[in-house]
Structures are given as structure tokens and as C-alpha cells.
Write an enzyme that holds these catalytic residues in place. Structure first.
Site: not given
Ligand code: SMG
Ligand code: MG
Length: 368
Positions: A135, A161, A163, A188, A213, A238, A262, A290
Site C-alpha cells: 500500500s 494499492k 491512496k 483506497d 476501497e 474496509d 482487518k 493492514g
């Protein structure tokens, strides 16, 4: 098995590089470590609440309060036979899932050790290595982000991934795709958008992302169900999934096509397994999220990710992606096929270096 003593440590660990999301930047990872003694065995658990209430309302300080005043006293001196017993002891506390998950993890660890079994095996894991990605946080410039991705790809990560947040989204994805047309890529948003941004998400469809996400509210399921039918790209939830009941609601409303599990967010390994089982039954792929864990939380993540329904790569990177020195030996490393090996030793299957724990502790207290 009788829980004889519990130690709580609040750690601050410097990250190898700052990690920026749509809600803030972390340079030092704050976490709590639970050290539990029972029947001559030692179990460890990690609480993933951050220093600030950005990702979740829980913080390391609220978790300290809930653990020390309520959760630890509810299990101290008690006879527990299966991990579900500890979850039963916690029913008088509402919410505070990250605090609960930390103590529950330490109980799973000792119970697996007592049976001389790895945590993965006790949970029902079926793989000896799990597929992972990395990520990548928001960077000061696109150039810096592309360089960072290039280095992760060179290290062997096969799924990236990134952000996103308003102003750092479409162009970022366009440039990554232009450079790596076949990369397994996902984004995400950490709840940075609203339904008014539907055109942006429609525009992202052409880039064939694995998923988007948590685009909308951190506690929303309904509005995601209004957005998903307009998109080819799967939505992954998430932040808004805290229990199997939430997962059932998301499935019923068709609010997403993927769920990020998670352990901390859902209150522990038992609930994580329940969500997995439900999604597996309904053919909804899941993956392990994570929270910048140390090797303790990472060992539990890798174990749960070995269950059959975890078919997408997790945000489970090597220890070196986060910390110059992990709390455990051996540190987690990346295999050539972009996987991490599932520990096979009893319990979490890693050796916790208690001197490193002590060195990083801002506060510690022993109960019992
Ligand atoms: O552990 O590699 C990791 C970080 C993965 O991006 C990651 N986590 O929303 O999924 C998420 C974020 C939350 C991080 S807040 C500390
Ligand atoms: Mg997320």
C-alpha cells in the site's frame, strides 16, 4: 487454561518513511502490545489503534483505558478453554474492537501453543504462503509516487494499492496505468468522497482497477449500495465493516463486491473468521488489510490470510517496508512470487524480542 498475568506496553516505533492517507500522515507508529502469561506459556497480541482517531474512533489511549479497566480484568484469573470464551467475557463492552482484538490475539497465541499447533492451522488455514501487495501512501509529487512504485515493483511486489483523495486521484491512476498497463492496481479513498463524486468513479472504470476501497462514508453501507451498480470496478468495503452482521448487510444490499478483513477492526480473529466464512459461502472474495503492524500483528494477519476465501493479495508487506528493525525474529520477508510464508511454529510462530519491546515502550503496566 488460567490467565495469570497480563502486561500492556504502549510503543512508538519510527516508520522507515511517513505514510500519508486522505485523513493524515503517520511518521511514528503507535500501538499497544499485550503480553499474556498462562500455564507457563507466553502469548502476544497487538492493538492496531493509532495515535490519532483518523482511521477509527479508537486510539492507543482509548484502547489502553478499555483494556486496563475492563477487558483485562474480565479475563484475569479466569479459566478459558477455547478462544470463543474470551469473546464471551467481552460482551459487556460495546465497540472498542481494536482493544478486544489485541487481548483475543494473545489468547489464540497461547491456546495454539498449548496444542503445539500453528495459529494458521488452528484457524483452519489451507496455504503455506499468502499472496501480498504493498500500500503506497500519498506522495508530495506524482514523480515521487511513480519512483516509489517502481522500487516496490523491483523488490517483487506484484500488486500495488495507492491512496487517493480529491485532487490526487484520476491523474494519478492515469499516469500509473500509462507506465504499467498490466499492473494489478487498486485504490483506497479512506472515505474521502461523496455520492456527488459518482462521475469520478465512473471515469476510473477505464483503468481496470482491481477495486476501489471505501470511497464513501466511513460508517456507510447504504450509499455504497447506490454507487456500486453504476461501476464496473468492484467496490471494496474496509472502514464500515465491523462485524459479520455488517458483512451480511453489505452482501444483502450489494454494497460491495469485495471485503477487506482487518482483525483489529472487527474485534478479533474469531469475528474475522466468521466474516470470512460468510463471504466464502456467498462467493465474495476477501483479502487481509493492514494497519502498519509490527511482526506480532503481521503474524496473525498472515495466519488468517491462509484461509481459503482470502483469494486477493493482502496489504501484508515485508517487515522492512515498515520498520528498520521489527519486534520479531525472523522478520517477515517477501518471496519471489510476491508471497509471504505462513509461520509454521506453535502459535504466532515468531520470536518476540522483548528487549526491543522494552526499548520502544512509552508506558508499561502489569496486571495480575
Ligand atoms: O499495513 O501496509 C499496511 C497499510 C495498509 O493502507 C493500509 N491501511 O485503510 O487500508 C487502509 C489503511 C489504513 C492505515 S491507517 C494506519
Ligand atoms: Mg483501507
Amino acid at each position: 487454561m488460567k490467565i495469570e498475568r497480563v502486561e500492556l506496553d504502549h510503543l512508538s516505533l519510527p516508520l522507515v518513511a511517513p505514510f500519508e492517507t486522505s485523513f493524515g500522515v503517520e511518521t511514528n507508529r503507535h500501538c499497544l502490545i499485550v503480553v499474556l502469561r498462562a500455564d507457563g506459556l507466553t502469548g502476544y497480541g497487538e492493538c492496531v489503534a493509532s495515535r490519532e482517531p483518523g482511521y477509527s474512533y479508537e486510539t492507543a489511549s482509548t484502547a489502553w483505558h478499555i483494556l486496563s479497566e475492563f477487558l483485562i480484568p474480565s479475563v484475569l484469573g479466569r479459566e478459558l478453554t477455547v478462544p470463543a470464551d474470551v469473546v464471551t467475557r467481552f460482551t459487556s463492552v460495546r465497540g472498542h474492537n481494536m482493544a478486544k482484538a489485541a487481548l483475543e490475539m494473545a489468547v489464540w497465541d497461547v491456546m495454539a501453543q498449548a496444542q503445539n499447533m500453528s495459529l494458521a492451522r488452528l484457524l483452519g488455514g489451507v496455504r503455506d504462503r499468502v499472496s501480498v501487495g504493498v500500500s503506497v501512501g500519498i506522495h508530495p509529487t506524482l514523480r515521487a509516487l511513480l519512483d516509489r512504485i517502481e522500487r516496490y515493483l523491483a523488490e517483487g511486489y506484484q500488486r500495488i494499492k495507492v491512496k487517493i483523495k480529491p485532487g490526487w486521484d484520476l491523474e494519478v491512476v492515469r499516469q500509473i496505468r500509462a507506465r504499467w498497463p498490466h499492473l494489478r492496481l487498486q485504490v483506497d479513498a479512506n472515505s474521502a468522497y461523496t455520492l456527488a463524486d459518482q462521475p469520478l468513479f465512473e471515469a476510473l472504470d477505464e483503468f481496470k482497477l482491481l477495486m476501489i476501497e471505501q470511497p464513501l462514508g466511513y460508517d456507510d453501507i447504504y450509499e455504497h449500495s447506490l454507487l456500486q451498480p453504476h461501476l464496473d470496478t468492484p467496490i471494496c468495503l474496509d472502514e464500515s465493516i465491523h462485524s459479520a452482521a455488517h458483512a451480511r448487510a453489505a452482501l444483502g444490499l450489494k454494497a460491495c463486491r469485495v471485503i477487506n478483513i482487518k482483525v483489529g477492526r472487527v474485534g478479533g480473529l474469531l469475528e474475522a473468521k466468521r466474516i470470512h466464512d460468510l463471504c466464502y459461502k456467498h462467493n465474495l472474495p476477501v483479502w487481509c488489510g493492514g494497519m502498519l503492524e509490527t511482526g506480532i500483528g503481521r503474524a496473525a494477519n498472515v495466519a488468517i490470510a491462509s484461509l481459503p476465501g482470502f483469494t486477493l493479495p493482502g496489504d501484508l508487506s515485508a517487515s522492512a517496508r515498515y520498520y528498520a528493525q521489527d519486534l520479531v525474529e525472523p522478520p517477515f520477508t517477501l518471496n519471489e512470487d510476491s508471497t509471504i510464508s505462513v509461520p509454521t511454529g506453535p502459535g504466532l510462530g515468531v520470536q518476540v524480542m522483548e528487549n526491543r519491546l522494552k526499548a520502544a515502550a512509552l508506558r508499561r503496566e502489569t496486571f495480575g
